[in-house]
Enzyme design. Structure first.
Site, mmCIF file in Angstrom:
data_model
loop_
_atom_site.group_PDB
_atom_site.id
_atom_site.type_symbol
_atom_site.label_atom_id
_atom_site.label_comp_id
_atom_site.label_asym_id
_atom_site.label_seq_id
_atom_site.Cartn_x
_atom_site.Cartn_y
_atom_site.Cartn_z
ATOM 1 N N GLN A 114 29.238 112.527 -66.632
ATOM 2 C CA GLN A 114 29.125 112.272 -68.073
ATOM 3 C C GLN A 114 28.872 113.532 -68.882
ATOM 4 O O GLN A 114 29.164 113.560 -70.077
ATOM 5 C CB GLN A 114 28.003 111.256 -68.351
ATOM 6 C CG GLN A 114 28.333 109.846 -67.899
ATOM 7 C CD GLN A 114 29.463 109.205 -68.697
ATOM 8 O OE1 GLN A 114 29.857 109.663 -69.769
ATOM 9 N NE2 GLN A 114 30.012 108.119 -68.173
ATOM 10 N N ASN A 148 24.910 107.683 -67.864
ATOM 11 C CA ASN A 148 26.076 107.083 -68.514
ATOM 12 C C ASN A 148 25.694 106.006 -69.524
ATOM 13 O O ASN A 148 26.402 105.779 -70.495
ATOM 14 C CB ASN A 148 27.026 106.512 -67.462
ATOM 15 C CG ASN A 148 26.319 105.733 -66.384
ATOM 16 O OD1 ASN A 148 25.430 106.249 -65.698
ATOM 17 N ND2 ASN A 148 26.696 104.481 -66.215
ATOM 18 N N THR A 193 33.515 108.606 -57.982
ATOM 19 C CA THR A 193 32.926 107.793 -56.910
ATOM 20 C C THR A 193 33.159 108.464 -55.564
ATOM 21 O O THR A 193 32.252 108.546 -54.729
ATOM 22 C CB THR A 193 33.557 106.380 -56.928
ATOM 23 O OG1 THR A 193 33.250 105.773 -58.184
ATOM 24 C CG2 THR A 193 33.048 105.518 -55.789
ATOM 25 N N HIS A 234 38.818 111.320 -65.870
ATOM 26 C CA HIS A 234 39.069 110.390 -66.984
ATOM 27 C C HIS A 234 37.935 110.308 -67.992
ATOM 28 O O HIS A 234 38.046 109.588 -68.972
ATOM 29 C CB HIS A 234 39.438 109.001 -66.449
ATOM 30 C CG HIS A 234 38.307 108.207 -65.877
ATOM 31 N ND1 HIS A 234 37.738 107.163 -66.561
ATOM 32 C CD2 HIS A 234 37.654 108.295 -64.698
ATOM 33 C CE1 HIS A 234 36.772 106.638 -65.811
ATOM 34 N NE2 HIS A 234 36.714 107.308 -64.677
ATOM 35 N N CYS A 272 25.265 88.474 -69.658
ATOM 36 C CA CYS A 272 24.755 87.101 -69.601
ATOM 37 C C CYS A 272 25.642 86.302 -68.657
ATOM 38 O O CYS A 272 26.863 86.302 -68.799
ATOM 39 C CB CYS A 272 24.804 86.455 -70.979
ATOM 40 S SG CYS A 272 23.779 87.311 -72.144
ATOM 41 N N THR A 320 47.903 114.696 -48.944
ATOM 42 C CA THR A 320 48.691 115.543 -49.860
ATOM 43 C C THR A 320 48.091 115.473 -51.253
ATOM 44 O O THR A 320 47.810 114.393 -51.762
ATOM 45 C CB THR A 320 50.160 115.075 -49.856
ATOM 46 O OG1 THR A 320 50.642 115.158 -48.512
ATOM 47 C CG2 THR A 320 51.025 115.939 -50.765
HETATM 48 N N1 PLP Z 1 29.029 108.664 -62.220
HETATM 49 C C1 PLP Z 1 28.796 108.390 -63.509
HETATM 50 C C2 PLP Z 1 27.574 108.954 -64.167
HETATM 51 C C3 PLP Z 1 29.679 107.602 -64.232
HETATM 52 O O1 PLP Z 1 29.439 107.332 -65.516
HETATM 53 C C4 PLP Z 1 30.822 107.083 -63.573
HETATM 54 C C5 PLP Z 1 31.760 106.186 -64.287
HETATM 55 O O2 PLP Z 1 31.388 105.464 -65.168
HETATM 56 C C6 PLP Z 1 31.017 107.401 -62.225
HETATM 57 C C7 PLP Z 1 30.099 108.190 -61.580
HETATM 58 C C8 PLP Z 1 32.170 106.847 -61.440
HETATM 59 O O3 PLP Z 1 33.388 107.244 -61.964
HETATM 60 P P1 PLP Z 1 34.746 106.665 -61.327
HETATM 61 O O4 PLP Z 1 34.692 105.172 -61.528
HETATM 62 O O5 PLP Z 1 35.810 107.316 -62.105
HETATM 63 O O6 PLP Z 1 34.760 107.007 -59.907
#
Ligand code: PLP
Length: 385
Positions: A184, A157, A80, A206, A328, A242
């Site tokens: 992804q 994603n 992000t 992650h 939902c 840092t």
């Molecule tokens: N971009 C894509 C395509 C993602 O699938 C994700 C997380 O699902 C992100 C960005 C954002 O990752 P993060 O929440 O680790 O910043």
């Protein structure tokens, strides 16, 4: 292949696009920096130099996986942040400037793009076809006449569809700044920033078996960016603060393990997801695959179950961890913006389930998941008493 020595829980985890467990290589690389090797990489004495060496090794490992130079990798806190840095930093004053992106991006691109609209930018969200891909010629036409940045994700994603980033570069010509969110695709496909023709690319630790809390942005040499944070000037002035040595070391080690594992890991993931899809298709007549049938991540199948909601199917499978394409809220169903942009009917989008396998996944888990999902669908549609 990365190894995993943590005991698995009594759950079948098929949500590797959401996040991944930490591999042994990443954990072991991080541990010294959570213990006695606690130096600040900016300090000139031995403890600091040790941290600096680890940081630079990690940078080289991330760079090697994406065919970049180490000095083109900026560590961030997450994908992000990388996406925000790319979009907001590409231009210091967005008033009157144009940003072209797609309607299927992750919210971490869509929302900064909307923020830039408030800053006076003109933002165009490219439409996609029914497989989730934008047309490169349309992208180039839209960007013609002065465009500050084009941002197109490498792989989606939700559906796993691979977007035509290199073709978009070709259609755009060399002069337009191009960013790709590769969160992804990293580790699942070869990601080569030179072959893609991108100037900026986003990565997330992650999603590749490193811990949460670390990401990276590839910044091609010569590309100027404005930082989000102002401070001590770390990370070539692009990410003051840092550095998180432990998590960067983990990310580097995970990238190194991923690089060694490709292309075998890609084939293994593709075989597992094909097996899952095949077993489900045998038991669920009318099951539909969403996204591109071939241009897709090897580990992802997004499937619409007919006559039910994906949410109902998954709530009947409490041992299975996977995602739906719709949520939902009481009687209201809000469909994912990705499936909506692909023009899927409400029913088809509401019936969608995303199943994403990972390196620790084994055939028995895939078979058990297929049996559970098929039984849930049979029971919900009255085919099974
Ligand atoms: N971009 C894509 C395509 C993602 O699938 C994700 C997380 O699902 C992100 C960005 C954002 O990752 P993060 O929440 O680790 O910043």
């Amino acid at each position: 292949m990365p190894t995993f020595s943590t005991p698995s829980r009594d759950v079948i985890y098929l949500d590797y696009n959401a996040t991944t467990p930490v591999c042994d290589e990443a954990r072991e690389a991080a541990l010294p920096f959570l213990s006695d090797a606690f130096g600040n990489p900016s300090s000139g004495y031995a403890l600091g130099r040790e941290a600096r060496r680890a940081l630079e090794t990690a940078r080289a490992q991330v760079a090697a996986l994406v065919n970049a130079e180490p000095d083109e990798i900026v560590f961030t806190g997450c994908a992000t942040e990388s996406n925000n840095l790319a979009l907001k930093g590409a231009v210091e004053d967005w008033r009157g400037k144009k940003l072209v992106t797609t309607s299927v991006e992750h919210p971490s691109v869509l929302n900064p793009a909307l923020y830039l609209v408030e800053q006076g930018a003109e933002v165009v969200f490219l439409e996609v076809d029914e497989t989730g891909r934008p047309d490169p010629a349309t992208a180039a036409r839209t960007a013609a006449g002065g465009c500050a940045l084009v941002s197109v994700m490498h792989a989606n994603n939700e559906t796993g569809t691979i977007l035509p980033v290199a073709e978009i570069r070709e259609a755009l010509g060399p002069d337009v700044l191009l960013h790709a969110d590769c969160s992804q695709s990293l580790g699942k496909l070869p990601v080569d920033v030179a072959a893609l023709g991108v100037d900026l690319a986003t990565f997330a630790g992650h999603k590749v078996y490193a811990p949460k809390g670390v990401g990276a942005l590839y910044v091609r040499r010569g590309v100027k960016l404005a930082p989000l944070f102002h401070g001590g000037g770390q990370e070539r002035g692009l990410r003051s603060g840092t550095e998180n040595v432990a998590l960067a070391a983990a990310f580097g080690a995970a990238c190194e393990a991923a690089r060694r594992a490709l292309p075998g890991s890609r084939k293994r993931l593709a075989d597992l997801s094909a097996r899952l899809h095949g077993r489900l298709a045998e038991r669920v007549p009318g099951l539909l695959l969403n996204g591109h049938p071939e241009q897709r991540l090897p580990n992802t199948v997004n499937l619409s179950f007919p006559g039910v909601t994906g949410e109902a199917v998954l709530s009947s499978c409490p041992r299975l961890a996977a995602s739906t394409g719709a949520a939902c809220h009481g009687p209201e169903v809000s469909v994912s913006h990705v499936l909506a942009a692909m023009g899927l009917s409400r029913d088809r989008a509401a019936g969608a389930v995303r199943l994403s396998v990972g390196l620790p996944t084994v055939e028995d888990e895939v078979d058990a998941a297929a049996d559970m999902l098929a039984a849930a669908w049979e029971s919900l549609t009255g085919r099974r008493k």
